[in-house]
Design a protein around this motif. Sequence first.
Motif, mmCIF file in Angstrom:
data_model
loop_
_atom_site.group_PDB
_atom_site.id
_atom_site.type_symbol
_atom_site.label_atom_id
_atom_site.label_comp_id
_atom_site.label_asym_id
_atom_site.label_seq_id
_atom_site.Cartn_x
_atom_site.Cartn_y
_atom_site.Cartn_z
ATOM 1 N N MET A 1 19.925 -10.790 44.395
ATOM 2 C CA MET A 1 19.446 -9.417 44.632
ATOM 3 C C MET A 1 18.091 -9.210 43.967
ATOM 4 S SD MET A 1 20.704 -6.595 46.062
ATOM 5 C CE MET A 1 19.191 -6.661 46.910
ATOM 6 N N VAL A 2 17.926 -9.787 42.767
ATOM 7 C CA VAL A 2 16.662 -9.655 42.036
ATOM 8 C C VAL A 2 15.549 -10.345 42.815
ATOM 9 C CG1 VAL A 2 15.588 -9.833 39.775
ATOM 10 C CG2 VAL A 2 18.086 -9.873 39.940
ATOM 11 N N VAL A 3 15.885 -11.500 43.405
ATOM 12 C CA VAL A 3 14.900 -12.243 44.197
ATOM 13 C C VAL A 3 14.517 -11.424 45.435
ATOM 14 C CG1 VAL A 3 14.488 -14.342 45.535
ATOM 15 C CG2 VAL A 3 15.773 -14.463 43.386
ATOM 16 N N ALA A 4 15.517 -10.831 46.072
ATOM 17 C CA ALA A 4 15.262 -10.118 47.327
ATOM 18 C C ALA A 4 14.456 -8.844 47.125
ATOM 19 C CB ALA A 4 16.595 -9.794 48.013
ATOM 20 N N LEU A 5 14.819 -8.029 46.160
ATOM 21 C CA LEU A 5 14.193 -6.702 46.054
ATOM 22 C C LEU A 5 13.450 -6.440 44.742
ATOM 23 C CD1 LEU A 5 16.823 -4.300 47.700
ATOM 24 C CD2 LEU A 5 14.734 -5.203 48.706
ATOM 25 N N GLY A 6 13.570 -7.317 43.765
ATOM 26 C CA GLY A 6 12.869 -7.086 42.496
ATOM 27 C C GLY A 6 13.463 -5.923 41.712
ATOM 28 N N ASP A 7 12.586 -5.272 40.913
ATOM 29 C CA ASP A 7 13.118 -4.243 40.011
ATOM 30 C C ASP A 7 12.804 -2.818 40.456
ATOM 31 O OD1 ASP A 7 10.436 -4.031 39.423
ATOM 32 O OD2 ASP A 7 10.589 -5.044 37.488
ATOM 33 N N LEU A 8 12.339 -2.653 41.701
ATOM 34 C CA LEU A 8 11.971 -1.312 42.160
ATOM 35 C C LEU A 8 13.111 -0.651 42.947
ATOM 36 C CD1 LEU A 8 9.593 0.572 41.949
ATOM 37 C CD2 LEU A 8 8.624 -0.461 44.003
ATOM 38 N N HIS A 9 13.646 -1.404 43.916
ATOM 39 C CA HIS A 9 14.714 -0.850 44.762
ATOM 40 C C HIS A 9 16.075 -1.401 44.372
ATOM 41 C CE1 HIS A 9 11.184 -0.274 47.340
ATOM 42 N NE2 HIS A 9 11.866 0.698 47.915
ATOM 43 N N THR A 10 17.076 -0.532 44.419
ATOM 44 C CA THR A 10 18.455 -0.996 44.337
ATOM 45 C C THR A 10 18.918 -1.284 45.760
ATOM 46 O OG1 THR A 10 18.959 0.290 42.360
ATOM 47 C CG2 THR A 10 20.828 -0.335 43.756
ATOM 48 N N GLY A 11 19.467 -2.474 45.981
ATOM 49 C CA GLY A 11 19.984 -2.800 47.302
ATOM 50 C C GLY A 11 21.398 -2.266 47.461
ATOM 51 N N PHE A 12 21.658 -1.654 48.607
ATOM 52 C CA PHE A 12 23.050 -1.231 48.835
ATOM 53 C C PHE A 12 23.545 -1.733 50.180
ATOM 54 C CE2 PHE A 12 23.073 2.383 51.851
ATOM 55 C CZ PHE A 12 21.726 2.693 51.914
ATOM 56 N N TYR A 13 24.828 -1.975 50.230
ATOM 57 C CA TYR A 13 25.476 -2.548 51.407
ATOM 58 C C TYR A 13 26.562 -1.618 51.909
ATOM 59 C CZ TYR A 13 23.345 -7.001 50.107
ATOM 60 O OH TYR A 13 22.452 -7.992 49.808
ATOM 61 N N THR A 14 26.495 -1.262 53.172
ATOM 62 C CA THR A 14 27.595 -0.532 53.781
ATOM 63 C C THR A 14 27.548 -0.781 55.277
ATOM 64 O OG1 THR A 14 28.627 1.626 54.133
ATOM 65 C CG2 THR A 14 26.230 1.620 53.977
ATOM 66 N N SER A 15 28.701 -0.810 55.917
ATOM 67 C CA SER A 15 28.676 -0.908 57.369
ATOM 68 C C SER A 15 28.934 0.451 57.994
ATOM 69 C CB SER A 15 29.673 -1.960 57.871
ATOM 70 O OG SER A 15 30.785 -2.023 57.043
ATOM 71 N N ASN A 16 28.921 1.491 57.157
ATOM 72 C CA ASN A 16 29.153 2.847 57.641
ATOM 73 C C ASN A 16 27.821 3.609 57.675
ATOM 74 O OD1 ASN A 16 29.732 5.763 57.379
ATOM 75 N ND2 ASN A 16 31.862 5.086 57.354
ATOM 76 N N ASP A 17 27.334 3.892 58.882
ATOM 77 C CA ASP A 17 26.018 4.523 59.022
ATOM 78 C C ASP A 17 25.960 5.920 58.413
ATOM 79 O OD1 ASP A 17 25.163 2.250 60.278
ATOM 80 O OD2 ASP A 17 25.296 3.061 62.320
ATOM 81 N N LYS A 18 27.078 6.638 58.532
ATOM 82 C CA LYS A 18 27.107 7.999 57.978
ATOM 83 C C LYS A 18 26.946 7.968 56.464
ATOM 84 C CE LYS A 18 29.866 11.055 60.909
ATOM 85 N NZ LYS A 18 31.277 11.459 61.099
ATOM 86 N N TYR B 1 32.621 2.667 52.677
ATOM 87 C CA TYR B 1 32.441 1.912 51.440
ATOM 88 C C TYR B 1 30.991 1.477 51.279
ATOM 89 C CZ TYR B 1 32.623 -2.281 48.432
ATOM 90 O OH TYR B 1 32.376 -3.226 47.469
ATOM 91 N N ALA B 2 30.418 1.760 50.118
ATOM 92 C CA ALA B 2 29.055 1.298 49.828
ATOM 93 C C ALA B 2 29.043 0.543 48.503
ATOM 94 C CB ALA B 2 28.084 2.474 49.771
ATOM 95 N N HIS B 3 28.454 -0.644 48.549
ATOM 96 C CA HIS B 3 28.330 -1.475 47.346
ATOM 97 C C HIS B 3 26.869 -1.503 46.913
ATOM 98 C CE1 HIS B 3 27.769 -5.074 44.973
ATOM 99 N NE2 HIS B 3 27.222 -5.726 45.969
#
Length: 492
Positions: free
Chosen positions: A370-387, A452-454
Motif C-alpha cells: 500500500m505504501v508503494v502504491a499510494l505513498g503517505d498522502l492518500h489512504t487506500g480503501f477497498y470496497t465493492s459497494n459503490d454506495k 464493507y470497506a477496508h
Amino acid sequence: MIELVAKIDTKHIKTMIAFTYLDSKGKIKTNSKNAVAIRTLGELEKAKSHAATKNDIFVIREWNEGNVNTLIFAGLGKGKELTQEDFRRVIGAAYRRLESEKIMQSFICKDSLQKLFSKEEVTGSITAEAVELAGYLFNDLKSKPKELPSLQVMGSKTFAAGFKQGQIIADAANFARNLGDMPANLLTPTVFAKRAQEKAKGTKLKVQIWDETRIKKENFGLMLGVAQGSDQPPRVIHLEYNGAGKSQKPIAYIGKGLTFDCGGVSIKPSGGMEEMKYDMCGGANVLATMIAIAKLGLKVNCFAMVGCTENMVNGSATKPGDVHTARNGKTVEVSNTDAEGRLVLADLLCYASEKKPAAIIDAATLTGAMVVALGDLHTGFYTSNDKLAKKVNDAAGDCGELVWRMPVLQEHMSDMKGTYSDLNNMGTPSRKAGSAQAAGFLKEFVPEEIPYAHFDIAGTAWSVGNRLNYIRGGASGCMVRTFVEIAKKWKA
Ligand code: BES
Ligand code: MN
Ligand code: ZN
C-alpha cells in the motif's frame, strides 16, 4: 492548546495573529478592524514583505500597538478559493512559526476570522481542530517535556458550537496518536485495553475487554495463531455506542491492533523494524472514532472491535506452513507469518458480520504494498459497494482527508486460495497487487450483502511528511475524522 475565552488576557498575551488574503483584484486584505494592523499590512504589501499567499507567515516583532507587541500575519491566499483544508494547513503553518519563534502565548484576532466560510460554525471547528492537531507532540517520555505554544480566541455562540466539536475530534485523534507513538514495551495489548477503558470513562460507551480465555471461547483461531508467538497475552477491545433507536442497525468499526510486529518466524529485516510499534494505529484510530462519536452524541448506533496482540517469535510461534482455523470454520495456511494483520482481522470480521451491521469499516496498517502504491498522502480503501464508496469519498472530502478507492475483485480473492487448506495468507502470484490481495483475503470473511470497506493505512498512519503543516512526524490519527464524518452523515 487553544482556549475559547470571553475576553483575551491582554495583560499577559502580547502576540496577535491576523489572517490576510488576496481579494479578487489581487490586493492584500485583512478582515481585522485594527487600523494600525491594516496600515502596517499596506506598508508590507508595498515593500513586498508579505504576499498573503497560502501559508505565507510574516512576523513583526516590536510592533507595539496598544497591548500587542508582536503581530503575525497569516496568509490564506485568494479569499474566494479558500477550502477548509487550506485553512487547516495555514493554521498549521502559523503554529509551526510560533514554535520556531518560541512565542508561547498568542491570540487570534477575532475580526480576521470573519466571513472565511459561510458558516461560522465551520470556522470554529477548524480553528480548534487544526490548532489542537498541530500542537500534538509525543512528549510523555522526556524528562523535560517541550513547552508548546498556546492560543486564545474569542467567538460567537455559533463559532463556539463548532469550536467544541473540533476540540472533541482533535482530542480523540491525539489520543490515538499518543497510543501510536508509545513504544511497544509500554503499550502491550493489556495496557492498550486499559487505556481504552480509562478514556471511555464518563462517556456513553460500553467497554468490554476480552482476555485470552474469552478469545479462545469465541474461536478466534487465526488471531490466537498470531498471539501464540508472544509472551504477552492478547486482548480484544469491544466498544458499543447506542445513539439511535434500537431498530437502526449499527456501523461496525474494526481495527488492527498489533502492538508490535517483528514478522514472527518470517522475521522482518532489522532496519526500520522499530516503526512496527505503529502497527496498532488502525485499532487506535477506530477507538478514537468511537470516543469522538460518543462525545459528540451522534444519533447513530455503532460498535467497534480492536484485535490487540504482538506478532513475535518465541518457541511456540506459528511456523510457516502451519494451518489455523478461523471463527467461521475456514482453514488458513500461514505461508508467511508476517502477513498477520489479515489473520487477526479475519476473526473480528466474522464476529462483526454475525451482528448483521449496516456496514463494516476496518482500518489496518496492513501491507507494505500500500505504501508503494499510494505513498503517505492518500489512504487506500477497498470496497465493492459503490454506495459505500460514495459515502467514504464524500466524508473524506468534507473533513479534508485524502482517500483513494482501490480495486478488489473476485480475481484477488482467488489469488488467496490455499493448496492444503481453504485459504492461504499469502497471495499467488506473490508481489503483485499485494494490498488488493490482502483486501481479497479479508472479503472472504464478510458476506457479500454487508456493505464493507477496508482501509489500508500503512502509508498514512505515521510520518506523513510535512505537506499538511498541522500534522508533524509520528502517528497521524488518520481516518478518525473521516470515520466520524461517515457516522455523522449516516442514513441507514
Ligand atoms: N504491518 C505490516 C505492513 C506494513 C509494512 C505497514 C510497512 C506499514 C509499513 C504487515 O503486517 C506486513 O508485514 N505485511 C507484509 C505482508 C506480506 C508478507 C504478504 C508486507 O507488506 O510485507
Ligand atoms: Mn506483518
Ligand atoms: Zn503487521
